[in-house]
Design a protein around this motif. Structure first.
Motif, PDB file in Angstrom:
ATOM      1  N   MET A   1       0.773  -1.124   0.123  1.00 36.38           N
ATOM      2  CA  MET A   1       0.097   0.185   0.112  1.00 36.38           C
ATOM      3  C   MET A   1       0.638   0.920   0.064  1.00 36.38           C
ATOM      4  SD  MET A   1      -3.350   0.325   0.033  1.00 36.38           S
ATOM      5  CE  MET A   1      -4.372   2.140   0.346  1.00 36.38           C
ATOM      6  N   ALA A   2       1.741   1.433   1.025  1.00 37.00           N
ATOM      7  CA  ALA A   2       2.611   2.515   1.122  1.00 37.00           C
ATOM      8  C   ALA A   2       3.641   2.678  -0.130  1.00 37.00           C
ATOM      9  CB  ALA A   2       3.543   2.524   2.307  1.00 37.00           C
ATOM     10  N   SER A   5       1.620   3.905  -2.771  1.00 39.57           N
ATOM     11  CA  SER A   5       1.158   5.382  -2.860  1.00 39.57           C
ATOM     12  C   SER A   5       2.445   6.280  -3.051  1.00 39.57           C
ATOM     13  CB  SER A   5       0.154   5.583  -1.558  1.00 39.57           C
ATOM     14  OG  SER A   5       1.318   5.662  -0.622  1.00 39.57           O
ATOM     15  N   ARG A   8       3.111   6.295  -6.691  1.00 36.44           N
ATOM     16  CA  ARG A   8       2.003   7.108  -7.482  1.00 36.44           C
ATOM     17  C   ARG A   8       2.245   8.561  -7.288  1.00 36.44           C
ATOM     18  NH1 ARG A   8      -4.179   6.173  -6.390  1.00 36.44           N
ATOM     19  NH2 ARG A   8      -3.631   7.231  -4.553  1.00 36.44           N
ATOM     20  N   PHE A   9       2.831   9.012  -6.006  1.00 33.94           N
ATOM     21  CA  PHE A   9       3.263  10.200  -5.703  1.00 33.94           C
ATOM     22  C   PHE A   9       4.589  10.519  -6.729  1.00 33.94           C
ATOM     23  CE2 PHE A   9       2.641  13.668  -3.119  1.00 33.94           C
ATOM     24  CZ  PHE A   9       3.861  14.377  -2.992  1.00 33.94           C
ATOM     25  N   GLU A 147     -13.120  13.888  -5.247  1.00 34.40           N
ATOM     26  CA  GLU A 147     -11.509  13.644  -4.835  1.00 34.40           C
ATOM     27  C   GLU A 147     -10.882  15.052  -5.645  1.00 34.40           C
ATOM     28  OE1 GLU A 147     -13.640  11.565  -6.194  1.00 34.40           O
ATOM     29  OE2 GLU A 147     -12.615  10.351  -8.092  1.00 34.40           O
TER      30      GLU A 147
ATOM     31  N   GLN B  67      -1.422  13.581   2.114  1.00 37.63           N
ATOM     32  CA  GLN B  67      -0.075  12.856   1.552  1.00 37.63           C
ATOM     33  C   GLN B  67       1.021  13.760   1.925  1.00 37.63           C
ATOM     34  OE1 GLN B  67      -1.422  11.668  -2.232  1.00 37.63           O
ATOM     35  NE2 GLN B  67      -2.360   9.667  -1.390  1.00 37.63           N
ATOM     36  N   ASN B  71       3.603  11.971   3.570  1.00 37.32           N
ATOM     37  CA  ASN B  71       4.795  11.391   2.917  1.00 37.32           C
ATOM     38  C   ASN B  71       6.067  12.170   3.147  1.00 37.32           C
ATOM     39  OD1 ASN B  71       3.009   9.732   1.849  1.00 37.32           O
ATOM     40  ND2 ASN B  71       2.999  10.765  -0.095  1.00 37.32           N
ATOM     41  N   GLN B 100     -13.859   8.448  -0.998  1.00 38.33           N
ATOM     42  CA  GLN B 100     -12.275   8.580  -0.895  1.00 38.33           C
ATOM     43  C   GLN B 100     -12.008   8.488   0.465  1.00 38.33           C
ATOM     44  OE1 GLN B 100     -10.100  12.035  -1.579  1.00 38.33           O
ATOM     45  NE2 GLN B 100      -9.000  11.098  -3.455  1.00 38.33           N
ATOM     46  N   GLU B 114       2.275   1.432   8.870  1.00 37.04           N
ATOM     47  CA  GLU B 114       3.137   1.841   7.569  1.00 37.04           C
ATOM     48  C   GLU B 114       3.721   3.324   7.657  1.00 37.04           C
ATOM     49  OE1 GLU B 114       0.895  -1.088   4.524  1.00 37.04           O
ATOM     50  OE2 GLU B 114       0.481   1.029   4.396  1.00 37.04           O
ATOM     51  N   CYS B 198      -8.572  18.788   0.677  1.00 39.59           N
ATOM     52  CA  CYS B 198      -9.617  18.324   0.039  1.00 39.59           C
ATOM     53  C   CYS B 198     -11.025  18.405   1.012  1.00 39.59           C
ATOM     54  CB  CYS B 198      -9.260  16.803  -0.025  1.00 39.59           C
ATOM     55  SG  CYS B 198      -7.758  16.463  -0.701  1.00 39.59           S
ATOM     56  N   LYS B 201     -15.029  13.891   3.157  1.00 40.85           N
ATOM     57  CA  LYS B 201     -16.077  13.068   2.039  1.00 40.85           C
ATOM     58  C   LYS B 201     -17.310  12.466   2.746  1.00 40.85           C
ATOM     59  CE  LYS B 201     -12.810  14.044  -0.877  1.00 40.85           C
ATOM     60  NZ  LYS B 201     -12.611  15.357  -1.442  1.00 40.85           N
TER      61      LYS B 201
END
Lengths: 694, 204
Positions: A1-2, A5, A8-9, A147, B67, B71, B100, B114, B198, B201
């Motif tokens: 998952m991480a 992502s 993708r980033f 989104e 993110q 991140n 989402q 994680e 965002c 949702k």
């Protein structure tokens, strides 16, 4: 998952940065992103020193996706454009097209459902003599459906010097962009921010525009309104007035800026840029810098005691009198009623009063939570209510005269002895007593009501119940008294005469109501109201005298159309001025502060045409030569706050003193910033006493 | 008479209903109380943490703005710093089913591991009740509640409404500065900012 992502980033970053372009001419840049395209154009061919040129940045999101206005509303992000260029080059802030509303679930966003073009002025200094202009643009803009995908990148392009003539290939782009910009507004405006709502007033003459079907304000400033809440708009005496719900505790701006959208009857939408200075009314305490004495902190038992005694005294006030005469009628007939029936009627009367108080207070609380700055007696600020009350009074009077018999139980005193009818009648009398009692404020009542309206529901119910019981108490006690019943004369023909006689005080009440109605709705509406009296009377008579179905239908049609007409004509009339008598100035917070800062003595009276206690006080005390001379001799400026129609400024001042209604009298002695509150019932002596001893 | 009783009840109902749903977050006022189920199945409520400062963080792991903060490790370092100073950190996911960022308890716990998050609790608020109670509009959106349960800060996490990680450099973190001011008993400024990011949702 991480891992996914992160990958993708990384891909995003590559896709965004991998594109960089160098372009000449007017199409400076076009970029194709994952969810939108972006293009930069220049209006002229080349640049010239000492001139301002226009650049355009056009965003085209994919179908069903949207971009944002400078204020994105509840969620989102403002498009960011960071320009870098050599010294001597300046970029102004972008001009945004008029925004659109984009509801997202329970939230509201402001932006553009499809293509939007921002216009940016590029100013070239006189002494900029380079032949080429290198520009770097760092841009980030958010594209959302539900989104959100941010798009960003960094681009360089070069512009050459040139003759700076308009480039025909981009003429349409710029023309369209300019058409979508909001126009500057030529109306002045004012805005007021309260805790739970805010208001924007535009001094527009309705005739300047086509008929408007909707008005909506997009604030650029934070703290003005809840984006997702409905906006209310209406015409009032000053022009267009918009009311918004607001988040309690949010920052109070000093200036409100934004875009007003007006939809006209021919389907056109007009957009105007507004900038309006804010009047901060969030701290009711600070609306009068004079540190008001707030009675809100009274203990509950005291408020209840005040309410009960206030209610009892209310029986003696002029407005309740006509209804009490009805009640007296019922008492007179007490002699031939059983003890139980009498007591039941006493309770029905009490119950009628209680129910009406709860209905009024329920409506009051509901309207207040909707943001209306209203207080006790608010229903009398509505001409429709006044009109209906007047019709009711006339109908009751006609019934007493015997023109027809509505089964109100009033005639229960005569031939109709059924206890059921007597109960209904008593209940109805209780309702009537409350309706006519609200314009009166008795001593002790005002602090109790003021206190109650700031409390949670159960306390409000408690205090108003105490008030209701107080109002009902004298008759309730009498209904338990055998002695009183035995004192009453035996029934007979005289009762019919007495009943007819009691119709006259009802008509007097109607006269007062018509007077108030005339001041509120104007003389034309009043003439129609008088006509309605007659037509309603006639239709009831028709109903009574004829049994044919056709006649009944005619009667009902007449009745309904009368009420409809009443509804239609009962609108506040602003052309006629309220009755003026004494030497006074109109109250406003600003005027008061101005006077206080000059250390002048000020007397303020808050009044309303429907408030009988106020009118009586003015007649017997304030308007007398004695008091007027005292005002003049002591150099006291008199301010009048008229609460006949709704007025938020006055409502707030009353609230800051823990009051919810009029009459209310304040005296600021010379050089004092702190006001003295005068009692609700005035005599010339009381007033002069206050003026001279302070 | 029966009609009258009906009327009475109607009136009482109107009066009481007006005042019930009146709690919304206001700075320097008690924060709305809530309870919910966390990702380990425990029922937690705001009242459980009386005596401890609490941070509420609205989150959605698929939102690019969230993110940016995860991140880069920015969110985790703030979480670590504050939880070590005694703060209870509650991350709240208000994404509705099918929207989402909606996750199961297991997925949420996996995300915590994680990403190396330091949140004490992660609340699943898929019907959006807590979100609506706090008028949460964006992810991320932050709230600081003091030991007495009083709301002290609400709004954006920092002053850079961008999704680009490079915007973190030089960003002024409002939550950290609110916490520093609060713990040194100086005035918190600003106490409320406009959140960016965002939309939460909620179900449509």
């Amino acid at each position: 998952m991480a891992v996914f992502s992160k990958l993708r980033f990384l891909l995003y970053i590559i896709s965004f940065f991998g594109f960089s372009t160098i372009a000449q001419a007017t199409n400076l840049l076009s970029y194709t992103g994952s969810h939108s395209n972006m293009a930069v154009h220049m209006e002229t061919q080349g640049f010239k020193a000492g001139q301002t040129h226009w650049l355009s940045v056009t965003f085209t999101p994919k179908d069903e996706w949207h971009t944002y206005w400078k204020n994105y509303g509840d969620s989102g992000a403002t498009p960011m454009l960071n320009w870098s260029a050599p010294d001597g080059i300046n970029f102004g802030s972008p001009l945004f097209p008029a925004p659109e509303v984009i509801p997202v679930g329970p939230l509201m966003n402001y932006g553009y459902h499809s293509i939007s073009t921002l216009l940016i002025p590029l100013k070239v200094a006189k002494n900029f003599h380079e032949a080429k202009l290198n520009i770097t643009l760092q841009a980030e803009w958010l594209v959302c459906k539900v989104e959100c995908i941010p798009q960003y990148g960094e681009w360089q392009f070069t512009i050459d010097t040139g003759n700076a003539s308009l480039d025909p290939t981009v003429k349409d782009t710029f023309e369209e962009a300019r058409n979508r910009l909001p126009e500057p507004s030529y109306w002045s405006s004012k805005s007021t921010i309260y805790n739970e709502n805010s208001r924007l007033n535009l001094f527009i003459n309705p005739e300047d525009l086509n008929e408007i079907t909707n008005a909506y304000f997009f604030p650029e400033t934070e703290g003005v309104l809840k984006y997702a809440a409905e906006q209310e708009w209406r015409w009032d005496q000053d022009g267009l007035s918009l009311t918004f719900e607001r988040t309690v505790g949010s920052i109070v701006p000093e200036i409100i800026e934004g875009v007003l959208q007006l939809d006209t009857i021919d389907g056109e939408s007009l957009y105007f840029e507004l900038s309006s200075k804010v009047n901060d009314a969030t701290k009711a305490e600070s609306t009068t810098n004079s540190s008001p004495i707030i009675n809100l902190s009274m203990p509950l038992w005291k408020a209840l005691l005040f309410a009960i005694f206030g209610g009892i005294i209310l029986n003696l006030m002029p407005c309740v009198f006509p209804v009490l005469s009805l009640k007296a009628m019922a008492l007179v007939s007490a002699n031939y009623k059983s003890k139980t029936d009498r007591q039941l009627e006493g309770w029905a009367y009490t119950f009628g009063i209680w129910i009406s108080f709860m209905a009024i207070v329920g409506a009051l609380v509901l309207l207040r939570s909707g943001g209306a700055a209203i207080g006790w007696g608010f229903q009398l600020q509505s001409p429709l209510f006044i009109g209906l009350l007047a019709v009711l009074m006339v109908m009751v009077a006609l019934s007493l005269f015997g023109v027809y018999h509505i089964q109100l139980g009033i005639e229960g005193a005569g031939q109709n002895l059924a206890s059921q009818k007597g109960l209904q009648g008593s209940f109805f009398k209780g309702v009537l007593a409350t309706l006519v009692a609200t314009p009166c404020t008795a001593p002790l009542m005002a602090p109790a009501i003021g206190y109650a309206l700031t409390q949670p529901t159960h306390i409000i119910i408690l205090v108003f119940s105490a008030l209701a019981i107080g109002l009902a108490l004298p008759f309730l006690l009498l209904s338990y008294s055998d002695k009183m019943a035995s004192l009453m004369p035996r029934p007979g023909a005289w009762m019919e005469k007495l009943k007819q006689g009691l119709g006259f005080p009802m008509l007097l009440t109607a006269v007062w109501l018509v007077y108030v109605y005339n001041l509120q709705a104007g003389s034309t509406a009043t003439a129609i109201l008088l006509g309605i009296f007659i037509i309603i009377g006639f239709s009831l008579w028709l109903w009574q005298e004829f049994s044919s179905k056709t006649v009944h239908v005619i009667a009902i049609v007449l009745l309904l159309s009368s009420f409809y007409t009443l509804y239609e004509v009962s609108r506040p009339d602003t052309s006629s001025k309220m009755g003026e008598s004494s030497n006074h100035q109109t109250f406003s917070e600003n005027r008061l502060q101005e006077l206080l800062s000059k250390e002048e003595a000020v007397f303020i009276y808050f009044t309303a045409e429907w408030c009988i206690t106020c009118k009586v006080n003015e007649r017997v005390a304030l308007d007398t030569d004695k008091v007027q001379n005292a005002f003049r001799d002591n150099n006291i400026t008199v301010l009048k706050g008229d609460w006949t129609n709704r007025n938020d400024e006055i409502g707030n001042v009353l609230a800051s003193y823990g009051r919810a209604g009029v009459p209310f009298y304040l005296y600021f002695a010379k050089g004092e910033k702190k006001a003295t509150i005068l009692p609700e019932i005035l005599t010339p002596e009381i007033v002069i006493d206050y003026l001279t001893t302070q | 008479m029966r009609k009258i009783y009906k009327l009475t009840f109607a009136v009482i109902a109107v009066v009481t209903s007006t005042f019930t749903a009146f709690s919304s977050p206001v700075i320097d006022k008690p924060a709305p109380t809530f309870s919910g189920i966390d990702t380990n199945g425990a029922k937690i409520s705001l009242a459980d943490f009386a005596g401890k400062p609490v941070i509420l963080e609205w989150t959605n792991h698929e939102c690019p703005y969230v993110q940016k903060h995860y991140n880069s490790g920015n969110m985790q370092s703030l979480q670590r710093e504050l939880t070590e100073a005694g703060v209870t950190w509650i991350s709240i996911i208000s994404s509705a089913v099918g929207m989402q960022g909606h996750v199961s308890a297991e997925q949420a716990n996996r995300l915590t591991t994680e990403r190396g998050a330091y949140a004490n609790f992660v609340l699943l608020d898929e019907n959006g009740d807590i979100g609506r109670l706090y008028n949460a509009k964006t992810t991320p959106e932050m709230f600081l509640i003091d030991e007495q349960g009083v709301l002290r800060y609400m709004g954006a996490i920092d002053d850079k409404p961008s999704a680009q990680p490079k915007s973190l450099k030089g960003a002024h973190n409002y939550v950290r500065s609110a916490w520093t001011a609060f713990s040194t008993q100086t005035e918190i400024t600003p106490t409320a900012t406009k959140p960016y990011g965002c939309s939460v949702k909620y179900a449509h």
